[in-house]
Scaffold this motif. Structure first.
Motif, mmCIF file in Angstrom:
data_model
loop_
_atom_site.group_PDB
_atom_site.id
_atom_site.type_symbol
_atom_site.label_atom_id
_atom_site.label_comp_id
_atom_site.label_asym_id
_atom_site.label_seq_id
_atom_site.Cartn_x
_atom_site.Cartn_y
_atom_site.Cartn_z
ATOM 1 N N GLY A 118 32.926 9.807 66.134
ATOM 2 C CA GLY A 118 31.521 9.518 65.809
ATOM 3 C C GLY A 118 30.597 10.712 65.986
ATOM 4 O O GLY A 118 29.377 10.545 66.025
ATOM 5 N N HIS A 119 31.161 11.926 66.060
ATOM 6 C CA HIS A 119 30.339 13.106 66.393
ATOM 7 C C HIS A 119 29.188 13.321 65.427
ATOM 8 O O HIS A 119 28.164 13.903 65.793
ATOM 9 C CB HIS A 119 31.207 14.370 66.486
ATOM 10 C CG HIS A 119 31.647 14.940 65.159
ATOM 11 N ND1 HIS A 119 31.032 16.021 64.566
ATOM 12 C CD2 HIS A 119 32.621 14.562 64.306
ATOM 13 C CE1 HIS A 119 31.636 16.288 63.413
ATOM 14 N NE2 HIS A 119 32.598 15.419 63.234
ATOM 15 N N TRP A 166 34.361 5.152 67.475
ATOM 16 C CA TRP A 166 33.662 6.449 67.469
ATOM 17 C C TRP A 166 33.905 7.315 68.704
ATOM 18 O O TRP A 166 33.749 8.529 68.648
ATOM 19 C CB TRP A 166 32.160 6.282 67.256
ATOM 20 C CG TRP A 166 31.786 5.501 66.037
ATOM 21 C CD1 TRP A 166 30.880 4.480 65.960
ATOM 22 C CD2 TRP A 166 32.273 5.677 64.689
ATOM 23 N NE1 TRP A 166 30.791 4.009 64.673
ATOM 24 C CE2 TRP A 166 31.628 4.721 63.873
ATOM 25 C CE3 TRP A 166 33.208 6.540 64.097
ATOM 26 C CZ2 TRP A 166 31.880 4.611 62.497
ATOM 27 C CZ3 TRP A 166 33.462 6.421 62.733
ATOM 28 C CH2 TRP A 166 32.803 5.481 61.959
ATOM 29 N N ASN A 167 34.271 6.731 69.842
ATOM 30 C CA ASN A 167 34.469 7.560 71.028
ATOM 31 C C ASN A 167 35.904 8.068 71.194
ATOM 32 O O ASN A 167 36.177 8.841 72.119
ATOM 33 C CB ASN A 167 33.997 6.823 72.285
ATOM 34 C CG ASN A 167 32.495 6.536 72.260
ATOM 35 O OD1 ASN A 167 32.075 5.375 72.265
ATOM 36 N ND2 ASN A 167 31.690 7.582 72.174
ATOM 37 N N SER A 191 27.603 10.834 63.754
ATOM 38 C CA SER A 191 27.008 9.534 63.394
ATOM 39 C C SER A 191 25.498 9.615 63.170
ATOM 40 O O SER A 191 24.928 8.742 62.520
ATOM 41 C CB SER A 191 27.352 8.473 64.437
ATOM 42 O OG SER A 191 26.953 8.910 65.706
ATOM 43 N N GLN A 232 34.611 13.867 68.921
ATOM 44 C CA GLN A 232 34.705 12.412 68.782
ATOM 45 C C GLN A 232 34.621 12.012 67.306
ATOM 46 O O GLN A 232 33.938 12.671 66.509
ATOM 47 C CB GLN A 232 33.568 11.725 69.552
ATOM 48 C CG GLN A 232 33.697 11.904 71.067
ATOM 49 C CD GLN A 232 32.777 10.982 71.853
ATOM 50 O OE1 GLN A 232 31.987 10.222 71.301
ATOM 51 N NE2 GLN A 232 32.895 11.056 73.175
HETATM 52 C C1 LIG Z 1 30.235 7.208 71.900
HETATM 53 O O1 LIG Z 1 29.941 7.473 70.535
HETATM 54 C C2 LIG Z 1 28.620 7.286 70.163
HETATM 55 C C3 LIG Z 1 28.521 7.475 68.658
HETATM 56 O O2 LIG Z 1 28.960 8.743 68.287
HETATM 57 C C4 LIG Z 1 27.742 8.270 70.941
HETATM 58 O O3 LIG Z 1 26.382 8.075 70.618
HETATM 59 C C5 LIG Z 1 27.965 8.076 72.439
HETATM 60 O O4 LIG Z 1 27.267 9.065 73.156
HETATM 61 C C6 LIG Z 1 29.444 8.171 72.782
HETATM 62 N N1 LIG Z 1 29.669 7.798 74.177
HETATM 63 C C7 LIG Z 1 30.352 8.568 75.006
HETATM 64 C C8 LIG Z 1 30.510 8.026 76.393
HETATM 65 O O5 LIG Z 1 30.858 9.644 74.696
#
Ligand SMILES: *[C@@H]1O[C@H](CO)[C@@H](O)[C@H](O)[C@H]1NC(C)=O
Ligand SMILES: *[C@@H]1O[C@H](CO)[C@@H](O)[C@H](O)[C@H]1NC(C)=O
Ligand SMILES: *[C@@H]1O[C@H](CO)[C@@H](O)[C@H](O)[C@H]1NC(C)=O
Ligand SMILES: *[C@@H]1O[C@H](CO)[C@@H](O)[C@H](O)[C@H]1NC(C)=O
Length: 380
Positions: free
Chosen positions: A250-251, A205-206, A253, A248
């Motif tokens: 996972g944007h 996700w990141n 999620s 991302q």
């Molecule tokens: C990583 O992805 C998760 C799920 O989208 C998110 O909640 C989290 O903030 C992200 N972490 C970073 C360091 O961007």
């Protein structure tokens, strides 16, 4: 018949021009350039390892696979790891199609549909190594008529992988001398640009994904077959990877639709869909996958009209990571821990004539299908 013979002669000549190349002791064929080391096996014309430099100058193996090359053919779950499925990738809705009004029935190996041409798909076959140098390898295959049920006419295909600087190039050709047949290929590459070594997360996700020419996507039903509708992903919406560079995977999620965004009655989280690539200037980078942890970026150029993004929902930890990947306590491919990126023409376009892709997805008699993509690796 003469055309067929000529193709066969050319094909055999190409395959026998040089003495049969041999793999290294590890069973792999290795090609390399200044920035890349890539390794392959004939089974599925598969890429087993792809090493590129991270921000510390260390080699990182950024694709999924197995340490044991003998495991690929026996792996019961066969995720098509960086192989070439064929002769018609992805799904054929309802396991049937017509050519010039005649109905063809294909194998139902994915519910009521056909996936990757059925159980005799090219990713399950041993290809011939027809050319091998220090920076390039070619695999060839003869796909006999009807060896995948309902796909008629022999097809002669080859894939050439080459590396130069920090670019990995993939070119495919497939000729159908005797019949008009569905032909649509891809390289089914699975990435994790951190090689599963990010201590903060084993998920994908990141990683960020940017597809500047892909505002539109194919709406699909619960079994991942397109409904025929083409939708626009509004900026900030769940399927938007076009509006900004740093979105991302996972944007969305937290979006209530995320857990079922790839169908399966809500059981598939994330992505398993097809995005159109529209109005991209010639030679443009159409997709960038980036991880800030490793600092690695992967930029795609392709002559294809779109790309499948699959965020590995169906992995359940039963596959092992390679020795080159993972951390202490993280040794398996877990759910949503990778992303498959597959450039090809519109999914099930042979059954959706209104898209105008049906004729382009049929090749022959006497025609050659072509496909080309290149991945360039860099640092953010
Ligand atoms: C990583 O992805 C998760 C799920 O989208 C998110 O909640 C989290 O903030 C992200 N972490 C970073 C360091 O961007
Ligand atoms: C062909 O597929 C469609 C779905 O795309 C289905 O409705 C139809 O029943 C199928 N026809 C045959 C003959 O299997
Ligand atoms: C490809 O063929 C193999 C071997 O017949 C089969 O087990 C597998 O399910 C097929 N793959 C897909 C995606 O259908
Ligand atoms: C193709 O193979 C299937 C079995 O997989 C068979 O039923 C069918 O008759 C074959 N069709 C042709 C045209 O040979």
């Amino acid at each position: 018949m003469i055309a067929k013979l000529a193709v066969l002669v050319a094909f055999v000549a190409a395959a026998t021009a040089t003495p049969a190349p041999k793999p290294g002791k590890d069973g792999r064929y290795t090609i390399s350039s200044r920035g890349i080391k890539a390794q392959f096996i004939p089974y599925g014309a598969t890429l087993t390892n792809l090493f590129v430099k991270d921000k510390y100058g260390k080699d990182v193996d950024v694709v999924l696979g197995y340490d044991d090359v003998d495991y690929y053919p026996v792996d019961p779950s066969h995720p098509v790891y960086n192989a070439i499925p064929g002769r018609y990738v992805n799904r054929i809705g309802g396991a049937n199609y017509t050519i010039d009004g005649e109905l063809y029935l294909t194998e139902k190996n994915d519910g009521d549909n056909t996936l990757h041409s059925g159980t005799n798909n090219w990713s399950f076959r041993d290809w011939e190594v027809s050319h091998f140098t220090k920076d390039s390898i070619t695999f060839s295959i003869l796909d006999a008529s009807n060896s995948s049920q309902g796909m008629l006419g022999d097809v002669y295909a080859s894939v050439t992988y080459s590396v130069k600087g920090s670019t990995w190039k993939i070119s495919m050709e497939a000729t159908s001398p005797e019949a008009k047949t569905p032909l649509m290929l891809t390289q089914h590459t699975y990435f994790n640009l951190d090689a599963y070594k990010n201590p903060d997360t084993g998920k994908i996700w990141n990683h960020t994904l940017y597809m500047p020419y892909s505002q539109k996507y194919l709406v699909a039903d619960d079994s991942a077959v397109p409904t025929g509708e083409i939708a626009v992903a509004e900026p900030g919406s769940i399927n938007d990877f076009a509006s900004q560079r740093d979105i991302q995977l996972g944007h969305a999620s937290d979006d209530p639709a995320f857990p079922g965004n790839c169908g399966a009655g809500g059981a598939c989280e994330g992505y398993n869909g097809y995005w159109l690539i529209e109005d991209a200037p010639k030679d443009a980078v159409v997709l960038s996958l980036v991880s800030t942890f490793s600092g690695i970026s992967a930029d795609l150029k392709t002559d294809q009209l779109g790309v499948v993004i699959y965020s590995c929902n169906w992995f359940d930890g039963s596959q092992s990571l390679k020795r080159t990947q993972g951390l202490e306590g993280r040794t398996t491919v877990d759910r949503s821990s990778c992303v498959a990126i597959e450039a090809h023409d519109y999914v099930n376009g042979i059954n959706e004539p209104q898209w105008g892709r049906k004729e382009a997805q049929l090749t022959g008699p006497g025609e050659t299908y072509k496909w080309e993509s290149a991945w360039t690796f860099g640092l953010t």
